[in-house]
Design a protein around this motif. Sequence first.
Motif, PDB file in Angstrom:
ATOM      1  N   LEU A 124      36.525  21.421 -19.084  1.00 39.52           N
ATOM      2  CA  LEU A 124      37.307  21.483 -20.314  1.00 39.52           C
ATOM      3  C   LEU A 124      38.634  20.777 -20.062  1.00 39.52           C
ATOM      4  O   LEU A 124      39.446  21.229 -19.249  1.00 39.52           O
ATOM      5  CB  LEU A 124      37.537  22.944 -20.717  1.00 39.52           C
ATOM      6  N   VAL A 125      38.832  19.646 -20.740  1.00 46.39           N
ATOM      7  CA  VAL A 125      39.981  18.786 -20.477  1.00 46.39           C
ATOM      8  C   VAL A 125      40.898  18.768 -21.695  1.00 46.39           C
ATOM      9  O   VAL A 125      40.440  18.535 -22.821  1.00 46.39           O
ATOM     10  CB  VAL A 125      39.524  17.344 -20.154  1.00 46.39           C
ATOM     11  N   PRO A 126      42.205  19.022 -21.521  1.00 44.85           N
ATOM     12  CA  PRO A 126      43.132  18.975 -22.660  1.00 44.85           C
ATOM     13  C   PRO A 126      43.141  17.595 -23.316  1.00 44.85           C
ATOM     14  O   PRO A 126      43.091  16.572 -22.630  1.00 44.85           O
ATOM     15  CB  PRO A 126      44.493  19.290 -22.031  1.00 44.85           C
ATOM     16  N   PRO A 152      48.172  28.354 -15.927  1.00 48.06           N
ATOM     17  CA  PRO A 152      49.609  28.404 -15.671  1.00 48.06           C
ATOM     18  C   PRO A 152      50.203  27.007 -15.740  1.00 48.06           C
ATOM     19  O   PRO A 152      49.520  26.018 -15.435  1.00 48.06           O
ATOM     20  CB  PRO A 152      49.706  28.990 -14.256  1.00 48.06           C
ATOM     21  N   LEU A 153      51.451  26.918 -16.123  1.00 47.01           N
ATOM     22  CA  LEU A 153      52.060  25.607 -16.339  1.00 47.01           C
ATOM     23  C   LEU A 153      51.978  24.731 -15.094  1.00 47.01           C
ATOM     24  O   LEU A 153      51.757  23.515 -15.192  1.00 47.01           O
ATOM     25  CB  LEU A 153      53.521  25.772 -16.783  1.00 47.01           C
ATOM     26  N   GLU A 154      52.105  25.344 -13.903  1.00 42.19           N
ATOM     27  CA  GLU A 154      52.068  24.527 -12.687  1.00 42.19           C
ATOM     28  C   GLU A 154      50.684  23.932 -12.433  1.00 42.19           C
ATOM     29  O   GLU A 154      50.548  22.984 -11.646  1.00 42.19           O
ATOM     30  CB  GLU A 154      52.520  25.351 -11.484  1.00 42.19           C
ATOM     31  N   GLN A 155      49.650  24.475 -13.106  1.00 39.84           N
ATOM     32  CA  GLN A 155      48.306  23.927 -12.961  1.00 39.84           C
ATOM     33  C   GLN A 155      47.972  22.865 -14.020  1.00 39.84           C
ATOM     34  O   GLN A 155      46.886  22.283 -13.995  1.00 39.84           O
ATOM     35  CB  GLN A 155      47.276  25.054 -13.049  1.00 39.84           C
ATOM     36  N   LEU A 156      48.908  22.625 -14.942  1.00 38.26           N
ATOM     37  CA  LEU A 156      48.638  21.674 -16.016  1.00 38.26           C
ATOM     38  C   LEU A 156      48.347  20.269 -15.497  1.00 38.26           C
ATOM     39  O   LEU A 156      47.401  19.620 -15.995  1.00 38.26           O
ATOM     40  CB  LEU A 156      49.799  21.652 -17.011  1.00 38.26           C
ATOM     41  N   PRO A 157      49.099  19.723 -14.527  1.00 39.69           N
ATOM     42  CA  PRO A 157      48.769  18.365 -14.060  1.00 39.69           C
ATOM     43  C   PRO A 157      47.327  18.243 -13.578  1.00 39.69           C
ATOM     44  O   PRO A 157      46.658  17.241 -13.855  1.00 39.69           O
ATOM     45  CB  PRO A 157      49.769  18.143 -12.922  1.00 39.69           C
ATOM     46  N   SER A 158      46.833  19.255 -12.871  1.00 38.00           N
ATOM     47  CA  SER A 158      45.444  19.221 -12.418  1.00 38.00           C
ATOM     48  C   SER A 158      44.489  19.298 -13.603  1.00 38.00           C
ATOM     49  O   SER A 158      43.488  18.567 -13.647  1.00 38.00           O
ATOM     50  CB  SER A 158      45.178  20.387 -11.463  1.00 38.00           C
ATOM     51  N   ALA A 159      44.791  20.166 -14.566  1.00 37.27           N
ATOM     52  CA  ALA A 159      43.911  20.315 -15.734  1.00 37.27           C
ATOM     53  C   ALA A 159      43.839  19.029 -16.546  1.00 37.27           C
ATOM     54  O   ALA A 159      42.788  18.712 -17.128  1.00 37.27           O
ATOM     55  CB  ALA A 159      44.403  21.469 -16.608  1.00 37.27           C
ATOM     56  N   LEU A 160      44.925  18.283 -16.603  1.00 40.61           N
ATOM     57  CA  LEU A 160      44.943  17.041 -17.377  1.00 40.61           C
ATOM     58  C   LEU A 160      43.978  16.009 -16.808  1.00 40.61           C
ATOM     59  O   LEU A 160      43.397  15.215 -17.564  1.00 40.61           O
ATOM     60  CB  LEU A 160      46.355  16.456 -17.408  1.00 40.61           C
ATOM     61  N   THR A 161      43.796  15.996 -15.519  1.00 40.58           N
ATOM     62  CA  THR A 161      42.953  14.974 -14.897  1.00 40.58           C
ATOM     63  C   THR A 161      41.566  15.492 -14.540  1.00 40.58           C
ATOM     64  O   THR A 161      40.581  14.750 -14.626  1.00 40.58           O
ATOM     65  CB  THR A 161      43.627  14.424 -13.628  1.00 40.58           C
ATOM     66  N   ARG A 162      41.474  16.768 -14.151  1.00 44.00           N
ATOM     67  CA  ARG A 162      40.206  17.312 -13.678  1.00 44.00           C
ATOM     68  C   ARG A 162      39.607  18.344 -14.627  1.00 44.00           C
ATOM     69  O   ARG A 162      38.441  18.721 -14.473  1.00 44.00           O
ATOM     70  CB  ARG A 162      40.401  17.948 -12.301  1.00 44.00           C
ATOM     71  N   GLY A 163      40.403  18.808 -15.590  1.00 46.04           N
ATOM     72  CA  GLY A 163      39.939  19.847 -16.480  1.00 46.04           C
ATOM     73  C   GLY A 163      39.835  21.188 -15.778  1.00 46.04           C
ATOM     74  O   GLY A 163      40.216  21.338 -14.606  1.00 46.04           O
ATOM     75  N   VAL A 164      39.316  22.182 -16.471  1.00 46.26           N
ATOM     76  CA  VAL A 164      39.025  23.484 -15.885  1.00 46.26           C
ATOM     77  C   VAL A 164      37.546  23.768 -16.129  1.00 46.26           C
ATOM     78  O   VAL A 164      36.965  23.327 -17.121  1.00 46.26           O
ATOM     79  CB  VAL A 164      39.908  24.601 -16.482  1.00 46.26           C
ATOM     80  N   GLY A 165      36.944  24.506 -15.237  1.00 42.70           N
ATOM     81  CA  GLY A 165      35.516  24.752 -15.335  1.00 42.70           C
ATOM     82  C   GLY A 165      35.163  25.818 -16.355  1.00 42.70           C
ATOM     83  O   GLY A 165      35.821  26.859 -16.436  1.00 42.70           O
ATOM     84  N   ILE A 166      34.138  25.543 -17.161  1.00 41.63           N
ATOM     85  CA  ILE A 166      33.565  26.549 -18.059  1.00 41.63           C
ATOM     86  C   ILE A 166      32.051  26.444 -17.964  1.00 41.63           C
ATOM     87  O   ILE A 166      31.507  25.391 -17.645  1.00 41.63           O
ATOM     88  CB  ILE A 166      34.020  26.380 -19.526  1.00 41.63           C
ATOM     89  N   THR A 167      31.367  27.537 -18.243  1.00 42.32           N
ATOM     90  CA  THR A 167      29.921  27.518 -18.147  1.00 42.32           C
ATOM     91  C   THR A 167      29.289  26.691 -19.262  1.00 42.32           C
ATOM     92  O   THR A 167      29.737  26.724 -20.420  1.00 42.32           O
ATOM     93  CB  THR A 167      29.342  28.945 -18.190  1.00 42.32           C
ATOM     94  N   ALA A 168      28.237  25.978 -18.915  1.00 41.40           N
ATOM     95  CA  ALA A 168      27.488  25.231 -19.921  1.00 41.40           C
ATOM     96  C   ALA A 168      26.846  26.158 -20.939  1.00 41.40           C
ATOM     97  O   ALA A 168      26.498  25.733 -22.048  1.00 41.40           O
ATOM     98  CB  ALA A 168      26.420  24.379 -19.239  1.00 41.40           C
TER      99      ALA A 168
END
Length: 469
Positions: free
Chosen positions: A88-90, A45-61
Motif C-alpha cells: 500500500l503506497v501513498p 508513524p511520521l518517521e516511517q513516512l519516507p520508507s512508506a513513500l518508496t516501499r509502501g506498507v504491507g497488507i494482505t491480498a
Amino acid sequence: MTPPVAAPQPPDAASLVARLEGLGVLGVSIGWVDNNGIVRSRVVPLEQLPSALTRGVGITAAFGVFDSHDGITFAHEGLATPSGDVRLVPVVEDLDSIVALAGQPGLAWVPGRQLTADGDPWPYDQRAVLERQVAAAAEAGFEVRAGFEVEMVLTHDTDDGGWHPARRGPAYSANAVLDVHDLVETLLRDLRDNGVRVGQLHAEYGEAQLELSLDVADALTMADAQVLTRQTVHAAARAHGLRASFAPLASTTGAGNGWHLHTSLVDAATGRNALTGDPAAGGDEHGLSPVGRGYLAGLLRELPGVTAVTAPSTGSLLRRRPGYWAGAYGFWGVENREAALRLVPASRLLGSEVTNVELKACDASANPYLALAVTIAAGLAGVRDGLEPPAPVQEDVGTWDGARREAAGIRPLATSFEQQQADLLGSDLVREVLGAELLGAFAACRAADAAWAADRGVEDVVASLRWQY
C-alpha cells in the motif's frame, strides 16, 4: 484497454516530513476503499513516512475478498488462499497531498494505491481502475468533472445499546439544522481545513438525515474527497457525542442514504462543458449537444451493470424502492428526481457550464473509484457509438401499471441478488473496465453478502451494515 497511469514521483520526503512535523503530525493514515465501499487504512508513524513513500506498507491480498461483514470469501479463484501480500503506497503528488486532519490532531491522511511486492500494478487495485478511465477520457479529448451528494443519518447512542435520532424538526428546515448546530459548525470548519470544498449543507428528508454536496472537481480528486469526507464527518460526530451512518439504509423505516453521483465532460480543447449544446450547433430542446446525448444514452444503455457497481450491497437492494428517489426504474428525465438518471440542464440563470447527469442509484457501499470508473466508461461508450437517448420521462413511473412501463421500455433495476449478479456478470462494459480479476473478486464479495443475508430478516441485514459506513 488503456495502460495504467504511471505513479507520479513523490516530492522530497524530507520536505514532506518537515512540513507535517510543523503541523504537529505524529502519524499518517494511508486509506483505501475495498469492494464493499468500506474505508480501510494503515497508520505509519511520521518517521516511517519516507520508507512508506518508496516501499509502501504491507497488507494482505485477502482484502480483495473481504465482504461487507469482515468475512473473507475464498470463492474467487485468483485470491483463493490466505497467502499473498501487496504494498500500500501513498499517492503523493505534491507537498499538499498529505492532509493534516483538522478533527484528529496528530494524524494526517493520504489516499493509497495497491501494488505488487515488486511495485507493479496489482489487478485488484480499485484506484487504478479510475485512473485508466480518466486517461481514456483524455485520449477521447475530454476531462471528467464529478460531484457527490453525501447523505447521512446522525444519532445518539442509548444506554441499552440502541440509538435515537440526533435531530428533530421538519425536513429541509432551519430548525432541524439548529438541533445539530455545534456539529455543523465543526464539520464546515474541518472540511474546509482538510481541503474539501462543500457546495451546500442541509437537513434532508429522512429522520435525522443531513446532506453535504461536495463541490465539483476532477474525477480522481472527487473520489479522494469522498473518502476524506467520511473520515472528517465521523471524527466531527464523535467529538460531539454523536454517530454518523452513511449506510444505504440506517433503519428499516428510513428514507435511506444516497451518494448521488453527478458527472459531466469538459472539452479539453475549449475548456467548455461538452454536454451542453447550442441549438445552432446540434443542440436539442433539452440543451444537450450530440456528445451530451451520447453520454446520457450510454449511461442508460449500461445502467443495470453500472448500478450493480454503484449500489452493490444488500442494503442497496433494500433501499431501491419506488417513491424514494433511489432510482428504482431504468429511465431518464429532465430534473426528474424519481428517475435513475436525472439531467440537470443549463439555464439562463445557471449558465452553460452546469449541465450534468445525476446517477441516483449510488450509495456509500460503492467503492467511489469503481463507481466513477464504470459511470465514465458507460458515458464515453455512448459518445463513441453515437447513441441517441429516448424521450425523457417527466412522471413517476412507479405510479404506472406494469403494462404501461413495458410499452415504454422501462424496467425496474435489480432488487434481488440474483438479478443484480446477472446484471454485473452480464455487462461486457463492466468486465472491460474492472478487468476479469477484479470483477471476479467483486462478484465473490456480493455472493458472500447474499449468503450471509439469506437466512436473516431485513432488520438484521440493515443493522449489520449500519455502522460499517
